[in-house]
Scaffold this active site. Structure first.
Site, PDB file in Angstrom:
ATOM      1  N   ARG A 132       1.111  -1.172   0.023  1.00 35.25           N
ATOM      2  CA  ARG A 132       0.317   0.170   0.294  1.00 35.25           C
ATOM      3  C   ARG A 132       0.634   1.446   0.222  1.00 35.25           C
ATOM      4  O   ARG A 132       1.053   1.958   0.313  1.00 35.25           O
ATOM      5  CB  ARG A 132      -0.887   0.212   0.967  1.00 35.25           C
ATOM      6  CG  ARG A 132      -1.903  -1.056   1.163  1.00 35.25           C
ATOM      7  CD  ARG A 132      -3.182  -0.973   1.826  1.00 35.25           C
ATOM      8  NE  ARG A 132      -4.322  -1.708   1.956  1.00 35.25           N
ATOM      9  CZ  ARG A 132      -4.532  -3.328   2.373  1.00 35.25           C
ATOM     10  NH1 ARG A 132      -3.353  -3.050   3.103  1.00 35.25           N
ATOM     11  NH2 ARG A 132      -4.667  -4.276   1.314  1.00 35.25           N
TER      12      ARG A 132
ATOM     13  N   LYS B 180       5.102  11.461 -11.664  1.00 34.99           N
ATOM     14  CA  LYS B 180       4.692  11.016 -12.452  1.00 34.99           C
ATOM     15  C   LYS B 180       4.992   9.149 -12.574  1.00 34.99           C
ATOM     16  O   LYS B 180       6.520   8.670 -13.040  1.00 34.99           O
ATOM     17  CB  LYS B 180       4.459  11.721 -13.624  1.00 34.99           C
ATOM     18  CG  LYS B 180       3.279  12.462 -13.994  1.00 34.99           C
ATOM     19  CD  LYS B 180       3.421  12.787 -15.652  1.00 34.99           C
ATOM     20  CE  LYS B 180       2.569  13.784 -15.391  1.00 34.99           C
ATOM     21  NZ  LYS B 180       2.693  14.199 -17.140  1.00 34.99           N
TER      22      LYS B 180
ATOM     23  N   GLU C  46      14.807  17.386 -24.212  1.00 36.21           N
ATOM     24  CA  GLU C  46      13.399  17.894 -23.518  1.00 36.21           C
ATOM     25  C   GLU C  46      13.909  19.276 -22.704  1.00 36.21           C
ATOM     26  O   GLU C  46      13.255  20.361 -21.990  1.00 36.21           O
ATOM     27  CB  GLU C  46      13.774  16.660 -21.989  1.00 36.21           C
ATOM     28  CG  GLU C  46      12.661  15.404 -22.521  1.00 36.21           C
ATOM     29  CD  GLU C  46      11.218  15.867 -22.535  1.00 36.21           C
ATOM     30  OE1 GLU C  46      10.909  17.146 -21.848  1.00 36.21           O
ATOM     31  OE2 GLU C  46      10.704  15.063 -22.889  1.00 36.21           O
TER      32      GLU C  46
ATOM     33  N   LYS D 190      11.186  22.443 -14.074  1.00 36.40           N
ATOM     34  CA  LYS D 190      10.677  21.777 -13.929  1.00 36.40           C
ATOM     35  C   LYS D 190      10.365  21.959 -13.263  1.00 36.40           C
ATOM     36  O   LYS D 190       8.759  22.099 -12.259  1.00 36.40           O
ATOM     37  CB  LYS D 190      10.650  20.254 -14.233  1.00 36.40           C
ATOM     38  CG  LYS D 190      10.306  19.244 -14.343  1.00 36.40           C
ATOM     39  CD  LYS D 190      10.155  17.936 -15.299  1.00 36.40           C
ATOM     40  CE  LYS D 190       8.323  16.852 -14.601  1.00 36.40           C
ATOM     41  NZ  LYS D 190       8.577  15.760 -15.574  1.00 36.40           N
TER      42      LYS D 190
ATOM     43  N   GLU E 223      -1.063  17.804 -12.787  1.00 34.68           N
ATOM     44  CA  GLU E 223      -1.614  18.268 -14.403  1.00 34.68           C
ATOM     45  C   GLU E 223      -2.692  18.502 -14.279  1.00 34.68           C
ATOM     46  O   GLU E 223      -3.242  18.182 -15.351  1.00 34.68           O
ATOM     47  CB  GLU E 223      -0.901  17.288 -15.289  1.00 34.68           C
ATOM     48  CG  GLU E 223      -0.976  17.962 -16.608  1.00 34.68           C
ATOM     49  CD  GLU E 223      -0.160  16.292 -17.573  1.00 34.68           C
ATOM     50  OE1 GLU E 223       1.067  16.341 -17.217  1.00 34.68           O
ATOM     51  OE2 GLU E 223      -0.664  15.948 -18.775  1.00 34.68           O
TER      52      GLU E 223
ATOM     53  N   ARG F 278       0.975  22.313 -15.081  1.00 35.62           N
ATOM     54  CA  ARG F 278       2.053  21.069 -15.849  1.00 35.62           C
ATOM     55  C   ARG F 278       1.643  20.554 -17.091  1.00 35.62           C
ATOM     56  O   ARG F 278       2.874  19.963 -17.811  1.00 35.62           O
ATOM     57  CB  ARG F 278       1.820  20.227 -14.580  1.00 35.62           C
ATOM     58  CG  ARG F 278       3.332  18.668 -14.622  1.00 35.62           C
ATOM     59  CD  ARG F 278       2.973  17.775 -13.806  1.00 35.62           C
ATOM     60  NE  ARG F 278       3.878  17.047 -13.852  1.00 35.62           N
ATOM     61  CZ  ARG F 278       4.582  16.127 -12.874  1.00 35.62           C
ATOM     62  NH1 ARG F 278       3.583  16.325 -11.839  1.00 35.62           N
ATOM     63  NH2 ARG F 278       5.229  15.343 -12.912  1.00 35.62           N
TER      64      ARG F 278
ATOM     65  N   ASN G 260       4.093  19.109 -21.940  1.00 31.67           N
ATOM     66  CA  ASN G 260       3.859  18.308 -23.354  1.00 31.67           C
ATOM     67  C   ASN G 260       4.254  19.196 -24.478  1.00 31.67           C
ATOM     68  O   ASN G 260       3.482  18.601 -25.200  1.00 31.67           O
ATOM     69  CB  ASN G 260       1.869  18.411 -22.865  1.00 31.67           C
ATOM     70  CG  ASN G 260       2.246  16.993 -21.874  1.00 31.67           C
ATOM     71  OD1 ASN G 260       3.157  15.789 -21.483  1.00 31.67           O
ATOM     72  ND2 ASN G 260       0.668  17.008 -21.353  1.00 31.67           N
TER      73      ASN G 260
ATOM     74  N   HIS H 180       4.989  17.238 -27.196  1.00 30.77           N
ATOM     75  CA  HIS H 180       4.249  15.591 -27.401  1.00 30.77           C
ATOM     76  C   HIS H 180       3.510  15.188 -27.812  1.00 30.77           C
ATOM     77  O   HIS H 180       3.481  13.792 -28.184  1.00 30.77           O
ATOM     78  CB  HIS H 180       4.460  15.331 -26.070  1.00 30.77           C
ATOM     79  CG  HIS H 180       5.729  15.734 -24.771  1.00 30.77           C
ATOM     80  ND1 HIS H 180       6.658  16.634 -24.743  1.00 30.77           N
ATOM     81  CD2 HIS H 180       6.092  15.021 -23.898  1.00 30.77           C
ATOM     82  CE1 HIS H 180       7.693  15.799 -24.349  1.00 30.77           C
ATOM     83  NE2 HIS H 180       7.202  15.136 -23.590  1.00 30.77           N
TER      84      HIS H 180
ATOM     85  N   HIS I  62       3.765  12.157 -29.329  1.00 31.91           N
ATOM     86  CA  HIS I  62       3.735  10.729 -28.380  1.00 31.91           C
ATOM     87  C   HIS I  62       2.961  10.234 -30.309  1.00 31.91           C
ATOM     88  O   HIS I  62       3.416   8.622 -30.294  1.00 31.91           O
ATOM     89  CB  HIS I  62       2.599  10.791 -27.817  1.00 31.91           C
ATOM     90  CG  HIS I  62       3.416  10.804 -26.323  1.00 31.91           C
ATOM     91  ND1 HIS I  62       1.993  11.648 -25.426  1.00 31.91           N
ATOM     92  CD2 HIS I  62       4.255  10.572 -26.691  1.00 31.91           C
ATOM     93  CE1 HIS I  62       3.101  11.319 -24.891  1.00 31.91           C
ATOM     94  NE2 HIS I  62       4.201  11.289 -24.946  1.00 31.91           N
TER      95      HIS I  62
ATOM     96  N   HIS J  91      12.040   8.855 -27.640  1.00 30.83           N
ATOM     97  CA  HIS J  91      11.200   9.957 -27.323  1.00 30.83           C
ATOM     98  C   HIS J  91      11.841  11.432 -27.307  1.00 30.83           C
ATOM     99  O   HIS J  91      10.997  12.581 -27.680  1.00 30.83           O
ATOM    100  CB  HIS J  91      11.549   9.147 -26.153  1.00 30.83           C
ATOM    101  CG  HIS J  91      10.607  10.999 -24.703  1.00 30.83           C
ATOM    102  ND1 HIS J  91       8.958  10.866 -25.255  1.00 30.83           N
ATOM    103  CD2 HIS J  91      10.110  12.028 -24.180  1.00 30.83           C
ATOM    104  CE1 HIS J  91       8.437  11.681 -24.777  1.00 30.83           C
ATOM    105  NE2 HIS J  91       8.675  12.433 -23.742  1.00 30.83           N
TER     106      HIS J  91
HETATM  107  N1  GLY Z   1       6.941  14.502 -18.066  1.00 29.96           N
HETATM  108  C1  GLY Z   1       5.970  15.625 -17.845  1.00 29.96           C
HETATM  109  C2  GLY Z   1       5.956  15.263 -16.825  1.00 29.96           C
HETATM  110  O1  GLY Z   1       5.994  15.155 -15.582  1.00 29.96           O
HETATM  111  O2  GLY Z   1       4.211  16.718 -16.308  1.00 29.96           O
END
Ligand code: GLY
Length: 348
Positions: free
Chosen positions: A124, A146, A188, A230, A240, A244, A248, A251, A255, A267
Site C-alpha cells: 500500500r 509521475k 527535453e 520543472k 497536471e 504542468r 507536453n 508531445h 507521442h 522519445h
Molecule cells: N514529463 C512531463 C511531466 O512530468 O509532467
C-alpha cells in the site's frame, strides 16, 4: 553543489530536495541514515545499468552500513508492464521486504517510472528515491512523481502520482551514455527552454558543442536550469490540471510519431519533430512569429535531432491516440521563445 527544493504542500508535505553534483550518489548513505526511509532498501535497476553501476552501487551502500538488495529486469520499454512489476514485487517479498522498507530507483526513465509505480503500491505504498542515470531521466522523468507502466493499448496508461523523497542527480553517470541518448535528453532541455526560459535557449545555442561533448560545467548548468523550470511548474500544478500541461509541448504530435514508429524512434527525437509541427501550427494561428519558429528549427537541426517525418499525424490520428476518442485536444503552442500557452483545438 546545487540543491533545489520542490515545495509540494497542498494536502500533506510532499516536498523534497534535488541534489545536482558530480559524485552526488556519494551522499546517499548519509541521507538514508539520517532520513531513515527504510530499514532496508531494494535497489531497482535494469540489466544494462546493473552491469555498469548497479552491483558497485550495492557494494558501496553495504560498505557504508546500508542494508540493501539489488533487483533488476531486462532493459527497454518492452519491460515496462504489470508483469515486470509483479515479478519485482514477488522477488522483494521473497527477500522479506515489507512496509518498513524503501526503494532506490537507479536508472533511466523506464526504471524510474516502474520503481515509482512499484513503491506507490507495494504494501500500500512505501518511500523511494530517484537516482537517474540518463540525461532524459535527470531533466524530466525523475522529477515530479509521475509513475506508471504501459499497456498494449498505449504508454503510461496505468500509473500514480507518487513523489520521491529525494532525487540525486550525478552527471558523471552520463559518461557512459551514447551521443544518441544525450541528444534524447537534450530535446527535453530545449523543450523546457522554449516554454519557459529564453536565456536557457540562448545558452544552449551558444554552448551546443560543449553540451554534446559533455563539458561538466556546461552540462551541469543546463541540468540545473531545467530542474528549476520543472520544479516551479510541478509546485504550481502537481497533478497536471493546467500549468504542468505546458511540459507536453511537442508531445501531442511526438507521442503519435513515437507510436507510429513502433517506438523505434527515441522519445526526444519524436518530440523534436513534434515541437517543429507545433510551431508550424502556432505560426499558422498567428501566435508565433516565423523568425522564432526558424530559430527553434535551426537549434534542433544543429543538435542533430530530427525536424520532419514522412507521415505527419492528422488531427484524427491525434484524437484517437491511446484508444480514446477526444473531442478537444490541448495543444501546447509557443507564443515566443520562453513562453507557451495551452491551445484547445476541437477535433469533431
Ligand atoms: N514529463 C512531463 C511531466 O512530468 O509532467
Amino acid at each position: 553543489m546545487s540543491e533545489i527544493t520542490i515545495n509540494l504542500k497542498s494536502a500533506i508535505d510532499n516536498s523534497y530536495k534535488v541534489i545536482i553534483e558530480n559524485g552526488a550518489n556519494q551522499q546517499i548513505p548519509a541521507f538514508l541514515q539520517k532520513s531513515k526511509l527504510g530499514q532496508k532498501y531494494a535497489i531497482i535497476t535494469d540489466s544494462k545499468v546493473e552491469k555498469l553501476y548497479g552491483a558497485s552501487f550495492a557494494r558501496f551502500l553495504k560498505k557504508n552500513g546500508i542494508e540493501c538488495e539489488l533487483f533488476s529486469f531486462p532493459d527497454g520499454e518492452t519491460s515496462k508492464n504489470l508483469k515486470t512489476i509483479e515479478n519485482l514485487a514477488a522477488q522483494m517479498i521473497e527477500k522479506s521486504f515489507d512496509r518498513k522498507d524503501a526503494i532506490l530507483s537507479l536508472g533511466g526513465g523506464v526504471v524510474g517510472d516502474m520503481s515509482g509505480f512499484l513503491s506507490s503500491i507495494f504494501m500500500r505504498g512505501i518511500s523511494y528515491i530517484q537516482i537517474p542515470t540518463t540525461l532524459l531521466a535527470m531533466v524530466d522523468a525523475s522529477l515530479g512523481g509521475k509513475t506508471g507502466v504501459d499497456m498494449s493499448e498505449g504508454k503510461n496508461l496505468l500509473g500514480t502520482f507518487h513523489q520521491p523523497k529525494a532525487v540525486f542527480i550525478d552527471p558523471t553517470y552520463l559518461k557512459t551514455l551514447s551521443p544518441k541518448q544525450i541528444r534524447n535528453g537534450l530535446a527535453e532541455v530545449i523543450k523546457c527552454s522554449i516554454i519557459k526560459d529564453e536565456k536557457l535557449f540562448k545558452f544552449i545555442e551558444d554552448n551546443l558543442s560543449k553540451i554534446l561533448s559533455l563539458e561538466p560545467k556546461t552540462l551541469n548548468k543546463i541540468i540545473e536550469q531545467t530542474v528549476k523550470i520543472k520544479a516551479k511548474i510541478v509546485e504550481k500544478d502537481e497533478k497536471e490540471n493546467e500549468e504542468r500541461m505546458l511540459l507536453n509541448y511537442g508531445h501531442t504530435f511526438g507521442h503519435a510519431i513515437e507510436k507510429a514508429s513502433e517506438f523505434k524512434l527515441l522519445h526526444g527525437y519524436a518530440i523534436s519533430i513534434g515541437m517543429v509541427l507545433a510551431n508550424k501550427m502556432a505560426v499558422e494561428k498567428k501566435l508565433l512569429d516565423k523568425k522564432s519558429a526558424e530559430r527553434i528549427k535551426k537549434l534542433i537541426t544543429k543538435a542533430e535531432l530530427p525536424i520532419a517525418t514522412m507521415k505527419i499525424p492528422t488531427l484524427k490520428d491525434l484524437a484517437s491516440d491511446k484508444k480514446k476518442s477526444a473531442k478537444v485536444i490541448n495543444f501546447i503552442l509557443p507564443t515566443k521563445i520562453g513562453k507557451a500557452v495551452i491551445y484547445p483545438e476541437k477535433c469533431l
